[in-house]
Design a protein around this motif. Structure first.
Motif, PDB file in Angstrom:
ATOM      1  N   GLU A   1      22.248  84.886  -7.962  1.00  0.00           N
ATOM      2  CA  GLU A   1      20.871  85.817  -7.933  1.00  0.00           C
ATOM      3  C   GLU A   1      20.596  86.059  -9.533  1.00  0.00           C
ATOM      4  O   GLU A   1      19.156  86.304  -9.525  1.00  0.00           O
TER       5      GLU A   1
ATOM      6  N   GLN B   1      15.949  84.550  -9.289  1.00  0.00           N
ATOM      7  CA  GLN B   1      15.306  85.903 -10.515  1.00  0.00           C
ATOM      8  C   GLN B   1      15.441  85.201 -11.264  1.00  0.00           C
ATOM      9  O   GLN B   1      13.779  85.471 -11.973  1.00  0.00           O
TER      10      GLN B   1
ATOM     11  N   TYR C   1      12.063  83.084  -9.869  1.00  0.00           N
ATOM     12  CA  TYR C   1      11.385  84.600 -10.652  1.00  0.00           C
ATOM     13  C   TYR C   1      10.340  84.835 -10.871  1.00  0.00           C
ATOM     14  O   TYR C   1       8.837  85.584 -10.975  1.00  0.00           O
ATOM     15  N   ASN C   2      10.594  84.875 -12.347  1.00  0.00           N
ATOM     16  CA  ASN C   2      10.055  85.636 -13.272  1.00  0.00           C
ATOM     17  C   ASN C   2       9.327  83.939 -13.911  1.00  0.00           C
ATOM     18  O   ASN C   2       7.779  84.407 -14.369  1.00  0.00           O
TER      19      ASN C   2
END
Length: 324
Positions: free
Chosen positions: A199, A203, A206-207
């Motif tokens: 996870e 993330q 994604y960032n």
């Protein structure tokens, strides 16, 4: 005074204290004749030893309920005390190939043996030896009652061995279950760590995508849009909107909500969601408006909003954004 048996005389039964005729179906307990008192005392003493032997076996079984070897080791040293001549009595127990001998054991010519069975299968034997010769009474120097006692001892060894074997098996099963439970707990903890790291990595990706879109692609597109005529700015606006959708996972959510949508229908849904008209979508895809209308109808049907006064663009924006 000598007491002689007389079939015509009444006999006293200790259980009731009443006199009964000898013709009764109950057998009388003969009273000892003078001079036989010692024999009766010896017989009673032997019976007490036999009872103590059986009681002692159950005590040993209770004490060593989880260890068959320990039970048999103590039993083989306990048995000689129950025989008529304990000082010259030795015992041997063989069970499943394991040999247990009483202290100072030695083989002699005077012995009696009884098989040990477990669930009807021969597992070994229990043998009693006299190390010195004694008068013949029943089975050589052994009493009839000692033969019965030895047979009972062998039966109890088989029964107790069966119970201990079950206890040992249950204990092993519990031990294995405990190990498996610990392993499962450790695996769950490891899985949680992996999921947490996954996870975190997701993330981070994604960032990174958002930063690249904001810092690299958007400035280029905005600069390009400023140089395009108004009629063509819709293309840059569509690209910017799609970039926003990528960062917000709109297309992924759209596929997840209704995996029956075709790739073309997903593309059309994306354009409808961004506010493009049927004519604009048809122009971008190089097809007729009628084709786009059929796609829109299929999309409404698959989302089960046919014949409803629901704007498709509003529906896609409101319902799918919930999943982001």
């Amino acid at each position: 005074m000598n007491l002689q048996e007389n079939n015509n005389s009444p006999v006293v039964y200790p259980a009731s204290g009443k006199t009964q005729d000898t013709g009764s179906c109950l057998k009388p307990i003969p009273l000892p004749i003078e001079g036989q008192t010692d024999e009766v005392e010896i017989a009673l003493r032997e019976r007490v030893k036999e009872l103590n032997c059986m009681y002692g076996i159950f005590q040993l079984a209770e004490r060593h309920h989880s260890s068959l070897n320990r039970f048999l080791f103590e039993l083989v040293n306990f048995l000689p005390n129950a025989w008529q001549y304990p000082d010259i009595t030795k015992a041997k127990i063989v069970f499943r190939g394991h040999l247990f001998l009483s202290t100072g054991f030695k083989i002699s010519n005077w012995y009696q043996s009884s098989p040990v069975l477990l669930n009807g299968e021969l597992m070994g034997e229990c043998t009693i030896y006299y190390t010195e010769e004694r008068p013949v009474v029943y089975e050589g120097p052994f009493l009839k009652e000692e033969r019965i006692l030895l047979n009972n001892v062998a039966v109890q060894i088989g029964n107790i061995a069966g119970r201990i074997a079950i206890d040992e098996e249950l204990e092993e099963i519990n031990r294995q279950l405990k190990l498996e439970r610990q392993a499962l707990q450790e695996a769950n903890m490891a899985l949680k760590v992996i999921l947490s790291r996954g996870e975190a990595a997701r993330q981070d990706i994604y960032n990174d995508i958002n930063q690249n879109v904001d810092k690299i692609l958007k400035p280029i597109l905005l600069s390009l849009e400023a140089q395009l005529p108004p009629s063509q700015k819709i293309y840059t606006q569509l690209i910017l909107s799609n970039l926003e959708d990528i960062s917000s996972s709109f297309v992924t959510n759209l596929s997840g909500v209704c995996n029956c949508l075709s790739p073309v229908e997903i593309a059309v849904s994306n354009m409808v969601k961004n506010g493009l008209t049927t004519k604009e979508i048809a122009s971008l895809r190089g097809v007729s408006p009628a084709t786009i209308n059929r796609h829109r109808e299929n999309i409404r049907r698959k989302f089960k909003i046919v014949n409803q006064s629901v704007n498709l663009s509003t529906f896609l924006q409101s319902n799918l954004n919930i999943l982001e």
